[in-house]
Design a protein around this motif. Sequence first.
Motif, mmCIF file in Angstrom:
data_model
loop_
_atom_site.group_PDB
_atom_site.id
_atom_site.type_symbol
_atom_site.label_atom_id
_atom_site.label_comp_id
_atom_site.label_asym_id
_atom_site.label_seq_id
_atom_site.Cartn_x
_atom_site.Cartn_y
_atom_site.Cartn_z
ATOM 1 N N LYS A 242 6.738 -16.859 -0.730
ATOM 2 C CA LYS A 242 6.646 -18.317 -0.766
ATOM 3 C C LYS A 242 6.081 -18.875 0.534
ATOM 4 N N LEU A 243 6.293 -18.148 1.634
ATOM 5 C CA LEU A 243 5.758 -18.567 2.930
ATOM 6 C C LEU A 243 4.311 -18.117 3.130
ATOM 7 N N GLY A 244 3.748 -17.420 2.141
ATOM 8 C CA GLY A 244 2.334 -17.054 2.211
ATOM 9 C C GLY A 244 2.036 -15.588 2.385
ATOM 10 N N ALA A 245 3.057 -14.724 2.448
ATOM 11 C CA ALA A 245 2.818 -13.293 2.621
ATOM 12 C C ALA A 245 2.296 -12.675 1.330
ATOM 13 N N THR A 246 1.549 -11.588 1.476
ATOM 14 C CA THR A 246 1.049 -10.819 0.341
ATOM 15 C C THR A 246 1.865 -9.529 0.256
ATOM 16 N N VAL A 247 2.550 -9.306 -0.862
ATOM 17 C CA VAL A 247 3.421 -8.136 -0.976
ATOM 18 C C VAL A 247 3.032 -7.313 -2.196
ATOM 19 N N ALA A 248 3.290 -6.011 -2.126
ATOM 20 C CA ALA A 248 2.999 -5.130 -3.263
ATOM 21 C C ALA A 248 3.876 -3.892 -3.187
ATOM 22 N N ASN A 249 4.585 -3.627 -4.276
ATOM 23 C CA ASN A 249 5.333 -2.379 -4.369
ATOM 24 C C ASN A 249 4.498 -1.321 -5.096
ATOM 25 N N LYS A 250 4.951 -0.061 -5.032
ATOM 26 C CA LYS A 250 4.233 1.093 -5.582
ATOM 27 C C LYS A 250 2.884 1.304 -4.887
ATOM 28 N N ILE A 251 2.777 0.834 -3.640
ATOM 29 C CA ILE A 251 1.555 1.021 -2.853
ATOM 30 C C ILE A 251 1.903 1.888 -1.645
ATOM 31 N N GLU A 252 1.280 3.042 -1.559
ATOM 32 C CA GLU A 252 1.613 4.013 -0.515
ATOM 33 C C GLU A 252 0.502 4.121 0.526
ATOM 34 N N VAL A 253 0.888 4.138 1.780
ATOM 35 C CA VAL A 253 -0.080 4.364 2.854
ATOM 36 C C VAL A 253 -0.383 5.858 2.911
ATOM 37 N N VAL A 254 -1.663 6.225 2.755
ATOM 38 C CA VAL A 254 -2.041 7.645 2.776
ATOM 39 C C VAL A 254 -2.736 8.035 4.078
ATOM 40 N N ARG A 255 -3.257 7.020 4.813
ATOM 41 C CA ARG A 255 -3.921 7.323 6.086
ATOM 42 C C ARG A 255 -3.999 6.053 6.916
ATOM 43 N N LEU A 256 -3.830 6.201 8.218
ATOM 44 C CA LEU A 256 -3.990 5.072 9.131
ATOM 45 C C LEU A 256 -5.443 4.998 9.586
ATOM 46 N N LEU A 257 -5.996 3.794 9.632
ATOM 47 C CA LEU A 257 -7.378 3.592 10.056
ATOM 48 C C LEU A 257 -7.412 3.308 11.561
ATOM 49 N N LYS A 258 -8.322 3.963 12.263
ATOM 50 C CA LYS A 258 -8.419 3.771 13.714
ATOM 51 C C LYS A 258 -9.859 3.457 14.103
ATOM 52 N N ASP A 259 -10.015 2.650 15.145
ATOM 53 C CA ASP A 259 -11.354 2.314 15.617
ATOM 54 C C ASP A 259 -11.864 3.391 16.566
ATOM 55 N N ASP A 260 -13.012 3.136 17.190
ATOM 56 C CA ASP A 260 -13.632 4.132 18.066
ATOM 57 C C ASP A 260 -12.773 4.464 19.278
ATOM 58 N N GLU A 261 -11.889 3.559 19.648
ATOM 59 C CA GLU A 261 -11.021 3.797 20.804
ATOM 60 C C GLU A 261 -9.682 4.416 20.418
ATOM 61 N N GLY A 262 -9.537 4.736 19.139
ATOM 62 C CA GLY A 262 -8.297 5.352 18.681
ATOM 63 C C GLY A 262 -7.178 4.373 18.406
ATOM 64 N N LYS A 263 -7.497 3.075 18.364
ATOM 65 C CA LYS A 263 -6.482 2.064 18.090
ATOM 66 C C LYS A 263 -6.413 1.790 16.585
ATOM 67 N N ILE A 264 -5.196 1.624 16.073
ATOM 68 C CA ILE A 264 -5.002 1.400 14.644
ATOM 69 C C ILE A 264 -5.519 0.023 14.246
ATOM 70 N N GLU A 265 -6.292 -0.017 13.156
ATOM 71 C CA GLU A 265 -6.844 -1.287 12.666
ATOM 72 C C GLU A 265 -6.568 -1.503 11.177
ATOM 73 N N GLY A 266 -5.627 -0.758 10.640
ATOM 74 C CA GLY A 266 -5.295 -0.915 9.227
ATOM 75 C C GLY A 266 -4.857 0.400 8.619
ATOM 76 N N ALA A 267 -4.933 0.471 7.294
ATOM 77 C CA ALA A 267 -4.495 1.687 6.603
ATOM 78 C C ALA A 267 -5.247 1.841 5.288
ATOM 79 N N ARG A 268 -5.358 3.088 4.868
ATOM 80 C CA ARG A 268 -5.865 3.368 3.529
ATOM 81 C C ARG A 268 -4.651 3.537 2.627
ATOM 82 N N VAL A 269 -4.642 2.824 1.510
ATOM 83 C CA VAL A 269 -3.470 2.826 0.640
ATOM 84 C C VAL A 269 -3.835 3.300 -0.761
ATOM 85 N N ARG A 270 -2.794 3.708 -1.491
ATOM 86 C CA ARG A 270 -3.001 4.170 -2.872
ATOM 87 C C ARG A 270 -1.995 3.482 -3.784
#
Length: 753
Positions: A242-270
């Motif tokens: 209700k406050l504006g968040a986007t939620v989803a169940n049955k969604i699994e993180v399979v890999r973390l996404l990293k930029d050229d400096e090795g910093k996390i910038e998201g995830a690949r999900v299934r």
Amino acid sequence: MLRRTLLSRKALAYASAGTLAAAGGGYYFLNSGPAYPTTTRESRKPQPPWLPPTREQNLNTLKASASGDDDAKFDLLIVGGGATGAGVAVDAASRGLKVALVERDDFSSGTSSKSTKLVHGGVRYLQKAVMELDYEQYKLVREALHERRIFLQTAPYLSHMLPIMLPIYKYWQVPYYWVGCKMYDILAGKENMESSYLMSKGKALETFPMLNSEGLVGALVYYDGQHNDARMNMALVMTAVKLGATVANKIEVVRLLKDDEGKIEGARVRDNLTGEEWQVKARGVVNATGPFSDAMLTMDNPEHKPIVQASSGVHITLPNYYSPRTMGLLDPATSDGRVIFFLPWEGNTIAGTTDTPAPVESEPRAAEDEIRWVLEEVRRYLSPDIKVRRGDVLSAWSGLRPLVRNPAASSTEGLVRNHMIYTSPSGLLTIAGGKWTTYRAMAQETVDEAVKVFGLENRVTSGCVTEQVRLVGSDAWSRNMFIGLIQRYGLDTEVAKHLSNNYGDRAWTVLSLAHPTGDTWPLYGVRLAPQYPFIEAEVRYAVRHEYALTATDVIARRIRLSFLNAQASLEALPRIVDIMAEELQWDAKRKEDELTRTARFLQSMGLQPGAITASPARGAQGWREWARTKLEGAGAVPSGKKSTTNWRAQFEPGEVDNLREAFVTRSRDPAGRLGKAAIRELLLALPAYASIRTKDFEYVLEETGLARQKDVDVDEFVEICAELKEVSFAPVSRSVAKNLRLAIPVEKSGGGV
């Protein structure tokens, strides 16, 4: 002279001061306790409908974050939909951040739905703080007591005060417990619920007639909070939406996404329902996966050393006649020094908990020896004329406490006492540990850290406001709202109270989906199980408004039936699947898969292995035989064995007569008696009982109340055989070597999940 003394200025001053002090004390007493917050809307009328975004809309929003549009990118991606993850989502969204939350299974599917259901400061924490002069323990108690008050204010329909009795069996314990509970009251200050008080022996037995009266001196009663944990978790998730968040169940993180400096910038999900994979981009990722924190940390850094030490907390559900409806019980010193709670909850009685090292798994099962330990402790405190039976266990579950070590600390440092926040070199922010009561404070600290670490200072619109944010369902709820539900819909009173206390003002929306019963009374509210107040409309509401995607989601986390009675859940399962099939357009194969998966899930909730064969067909013809066949393949249901519902139903036709004949042959007298040693020899001579262990035999004697007798008659012998059958049906417990209980210090255990 006396008159002059009494009317002197000094005497009048003393009298005035005393009067003012008495008036002030009386005012404070009469206004103490957490008054329920007033409603902000009319509670006697249906509320304006609010339809949350569909799961498909939420998935599209997640996919859009990787489109390259900076506005579509999330500020925070939270992994984990338990109490901690949902709390972080509410806090972050209320500050104006763009938030996404993904959960591999279902919201509250792990530890957050398997707690002791208490909202408490921790009486044992206070004891440790005083006895060991531990300032950290003192701070934990103060924080938890503050959060307890906020908890009851932000979701008043889901939480309430509960008086808890400490039975006293030694006179010296009276001042000890009284001083301890008064210190607990004083620490809470103006946020205290009600003052603790002493009870005489007679009053204690009047209030809690099931209590063992032998040696009882009296009792001390103090107040803590209680809640419906999974429903609370769901309220947090929907508030975040209700406050504006986007939620989803049955969604699994399979890999973390990293930029050229090795910093996390998201995830690949299934999507675990369809197998589809995609990327979700975010400025920061929060790991709030509880016992599974190490899996995410290892995904971030393959050389990560585990920091989570999972501890299994086993609870059992007993029928409501085991305790009063408005009084809990605390055993402060069990046989091995731990604490056990015995609490009324949702119409039944729950007892727990244990502390046993356990592997991290999705559906942990309550070990049989842990269930027996809880029963043995319960037996010690109840009247001897109450037969505490294994067959009375309606459900049993195991919740994994994520006790953690801070990876930034030295190797010699032990488990953290409360919770831990850690940011890895690549930018993965992990929050782990803690307990339900302090979820909000943990979320506040986590978001504060995230804003600083991920540079979100310019994206927040305010500081933390969650002390004032009322959860979905709270605004138009009042304690008398259930009366309006009865008057408008013609509901059974029990059903109306259940809906009011579990959905708040959203109960009106639930009832808009209800169908007529076809009876003269109640007019609406078709029950899923005759003995419980859950209705069919709740299943439709769970699918349309709370993202329920499987029958397990509904039966365990939306309506809580599996926690109250695993057998009743099995009986209701076909109808639940039929309703969900209508809502989600399931075909016959999907319906069969749901029946199979959920019936197997119920085994992890303590469904007795003989129960399948005893289930009458419901829904589709042949449900009983179908379920038995499906589960028998996994070794769960001994073929041909009977239900454990009552002792006569456990025997094959003619088996009782054979047992009586064997007893008479051994005793040589139809009215004779046999000693316990002779009974043991007789059992070993019977093929069906030859494998019974001595430990099981002794346990059954205790359970039947025959342990103190020198000998037994033929009817008592048959009863022993019935109980032995029940024990033999129970899952084989793990080897003693692998299942030694770890008495985890109370300051490291979360004080109960």
